[in-house]
Scaffold this motif. Structure first.
Motif, PDB file in Angstrom:
ATOM      1  N   ASN A  98       0.791  -1.235   0.000  1.00 53.03           N
ATOM      2  CA  ASN A  98       0.000   0.000   0.000  1.00 53.03           C
ATOM      3  C   ASN A  98       0.826   1.288   0.000  1.00 53.03           C
ATOM      4  O   ASN A  98       0.636   2.161   0.850  1.00 53.03           O
ATOM      5  N   PRO A  99       1.726   1.415  -0.936  1.00 53.02           N
ATOM      6  CA  PRO A  99       2.584   2.605  -0.941  1.00 53.02           C
ATOM      7  C   PRO A  99       1.828   3.849  -1.385  1.00 53.02           C
ATOM      8  O   PRO A  99       0.889   3.751  -2.175  1.00 53.02           O
ATOM      9  N   LYS A 100       2.238   4.999  -0.845  1.00 57.48           N
ATOM     10  CA  LYS A 100       1.687   6.282  -1.301  1.00 57.48           C
ATOM     11  C   LYS A 100       2.579   6.874  -2.383  1.00 57.48           C
ATOM     12  O   LYS A 100       2.107   7.417  -3.347  1.00 57.48           O
ATOM     13  N   ARG A 101       3.876   6.780  -2.150  1.00 60.34           N
ATOM     14  CA  ARG A 101       4.834   7.372  -3.090  1.00 60.34           C
ATOM     15  C   ARG A 101       5.659   6.278  -3.763  1.00 60.34           C
ATOM     16  O   ARG A 101       6.298   5.491  -3.079  1.00 60.34           O
ATOM     17  N   VAL A 102       5.604   6.265  -5.069  1.00 63.00           N
ATOM     18  CA  VAL A 102       6.392   5.288  -5.823  1.00 63.00           C
ATOM     19  C   VAL A 102       7.294   6.051  -6.795  1.00 63.00           C
ATOM     20  O   VAL A 102       6.855   7.026  -7.417  1.00 63.00           O
ATOM     21  N   ALA A 103       8.533   5.630  -6.873  1.00 64.70           N
ATOM     22  CA  ALA A 103       9.436   6.206  -7.875  1.00 64.70           C
ATOM     23  C   ALA A 103       9.862   5.099  -8.831  1.00 64.70           C
ATOM     24  O   ALA A 103      10.142   3.980  -8.412  1.00 64.70           O
ATOM     25  N   VAL A 104       9.849   5.431 -10.111  1.00 66.55           N
ATOM     26  CA  VAL A 104      10.322   4.492 -11.133  1.00 66.55           C
ATOM     27  C   VAL A 104      11.554   5.133 -11.770  1.00 66.55           C
ATOM     28  O   VAL A 104      11.448   6.211 -12.361  1.00 66.55           O
TER      29      VAL A 104
END
Ligand code: BES
Ligand code: MN
Ligand code: ZN
Length: 497
Positions: A98-104
């Motif tokens: 349940n992440p709020k912030r994802v970086a790709v």
């Protein structure tokens, strides 16, 4: 969800603050000694991260990395389709916590197609439908940043991709809404809301105006429903008004019972998706409003329910279309072509450069092409080529099917100019042949999205297709500059003579 494009070296990515860091790793090795490069090199050496697109390695609190969770994701050769499927797999894996912030982040140089594909794929994998759920369940991923070595040259591709996402998500939202939350009137209201965006105008016609235009085929489909029909006319004005517009026509059946030729009960609920062509037109306009390309586009949406009451059109009834052609309604479930033919006739008044209709038109197209490619039909090789190419480039693919006149044989009627169905064989093509009768004044293409507009089963839901294909085509046209209208040119030549 908000998106951000950042210049981020692989060394800097290690200190990026986010809940999950997804690192896209292509074939080939790097000798850099930063924390992430070392993790990747070790994983490769130990065969924990095979060099094959879609392979993932999830790590928890790896040394030297700020993000608590890291997903190393192989993209193989790094071609756009590999980036896309890998990002979908990685975001699905990341969703578990349940992440709020994802970086790709791209561990190697990224190109425009890769960045655009990553944005669209990440949005697709994190989309959640909520409108008719009572609990405030929502999309957990709120912020998505894309990290690349040099953001500058990729900014435009990124902005177009985020606008495309907004368009796809609008199309998904309206596609997913049940019929009682997506009536012709509500769909028209959604279109009117788009007129808040710069250079977009919207006009909505009701039953009386449509009857007055002579749209007897469209009116006949609507006459068995308590919901009044709506005819939506959207205009996007991004180029000088002399420039001929591209007209998009979207099938907007908000529920298809089949009418008197009633459909079987099993899976009839999925006929709420029978307005996905219309939703794709709204989605395209949503994105045009953001991108503001130099092109003119008209969106036409005939919208009604296909229902069954004492007023409903009956098998054998003959109706008169706006074109003047009479149509024998042999099957009331072949209603899409009846509403589209009048909208196609209406399209002529715009002296269009091209007219493209988008419709969940036939079960036969699902049999022919499944859920992978939409059916493409066109009387114009240049237009067909451009749409096919746009499908490849946007990974929203289609496949051209033929339009030989022999296929129209079965549409002959003893009681009208044409019947609305032919035999079972080649059903997607005979439907296209029916539509083609109403398109002699402009280059025309038809996209049958019956197989691609939504998914059935556990993942039941709208896909937002073919918003990506259409936008790619339109942006390509806008970059080409002035589009000449054959009809307008001919008219000018005539008046000069
Ligand atoms: N909306 C349906 C097409 C459809 C059916 C799309 C199933 C996706 C899944 C369309 O209006 C329809 O009913 N078409 C008929 C035509 C037939 C009566 C010639 C069909 O495909 O069965
Ligand atoms: Mn039908
Ligand atoms: Zn239908």
């Amino acid at each position: 969800m908000d998106f951000q494009l950042k210049t981020l070296s692989i060394a800097q990515a290690a200190t990026e603050k986010c809940d999950v860091l997804i690192v896209l790793v292509a074939s080939g090795s790097s000798t850099s000694k930063d924390a992430l490069s070392t993790l990747i090199a070790d994983a490769r050496k130990s065969a924990d991260l095979p060099d094959k697109a879609g392979k993932l390695l999830a790590l928890y609190r790896p040394a030297g990395v700020t993000a608590p969770r890291v997903v190393l994701a192989s993209v193989g050769d790094g071609k756009p389709s590999s980036v896309r499927s890998t990002v979908i797999a990685a975001v699905n894996a990341a969703k578990g916590s349940n992440p709020k912030r994802v970086a790709v982040v791209f561990a190697q140089a990224a190109d425009a197609a890769g960045v655009g594909g990553a944005v669209i794929a990440a949005a697709d994998a994190s989309y959640v439908y909520t409108t008719t759920k009572s609990k405030a369940e929502s999309r957990t991923i709120r912020h998505l940043s894309i990290g690349v070595a040099d953001a500058g040259p990729l900014r435009q591709a990124f902005d177009e991709a985020t606008a495309t996402v907004a368009g796809i998500e609008l199309a998904k939202e309206w596609g997913n809404r049940p019929g009682n939350y997506c009536t012709p009137t509500l769909l028209a209201d959604a279109a009117k809301n788009l007129a808040e965006l710069p250079n977009i105008k919207c006009e909505v016609l009701g039953p009386k105006e449509v009857a007055k235009l002579g749209m007897g085929a469209f009116s006949a489909v609507a006459q068995g429903s308590a919901e009044p029909l709506r005819f939506i006319v959207l205009r996007y004005h991004g180029a000088p008004k002399e420039q001929a517009p591209v007209v998009l026509v979207g099938k907007g059946i908000t529920f298809d019972t089949g009418g008197v030729s009633l459909k079987p009960a099993a899976e009839m609920d999925e006929m709420k998706f029978d307005m996905c062509g219309a939703a794709s037109v709204l989605g395209v306009f949503r994105a045009l409003g953001d991108i503001q390309p130099a092109i003119n586009v008209i969106g036409l949406v005939p919208s009604c329910e296909n229902m069954n009451d004492g007023h409903a059109v009956k098998p054998g009834d003959v109706v008169t279309s706006m074109s003047g052609q009479t149509i024998e309604v042999l099957n009331t479930d072949a209603e899409g072509r009846l509403i589209l033919c009048d909208a196609l006739t209406y399209a002529k008044r715009f002296a269009p450069a091209a007219v493209i209709d988008i419709a969940t038109l036939t079960g036969a197209c699902v049999v022919a092409l499944g859920g992978v490619r939409s059916g493409l039909f066109s009387s114009d090789d240049v237009l067909a080529g451009a749409l096919a190419a746009a499908g490849e480039e946007s990974q929203d693919r289609c496949w051209r099917l033929p339009l030989d006149d022999d296929y129209a044989e079965g549409l002959k009627s003893n009681f009208a100019d044409v019947a609305n169905i032919a035999g079972r064989a080649g059903g997607a093509i005979t439907a296209a042949k029916f539509l083609q009768r109403f398109t002699s004044d402009f280059p025309w293409a038809h996209l049958d999205i019956a197989g691609t507009a939504w998914k059935s089963g556990a993942a039941k839901g709208s896909t937002g297709r073919p918003v990506g294909l259409l936008l790619n085509y339109l942006l390509g046209q806008s970059r080409k500059g002035d589009i000449k209208s054959p009809a307008r040119k001919a008219r000018k030549a005539r008046s000069a003579a």
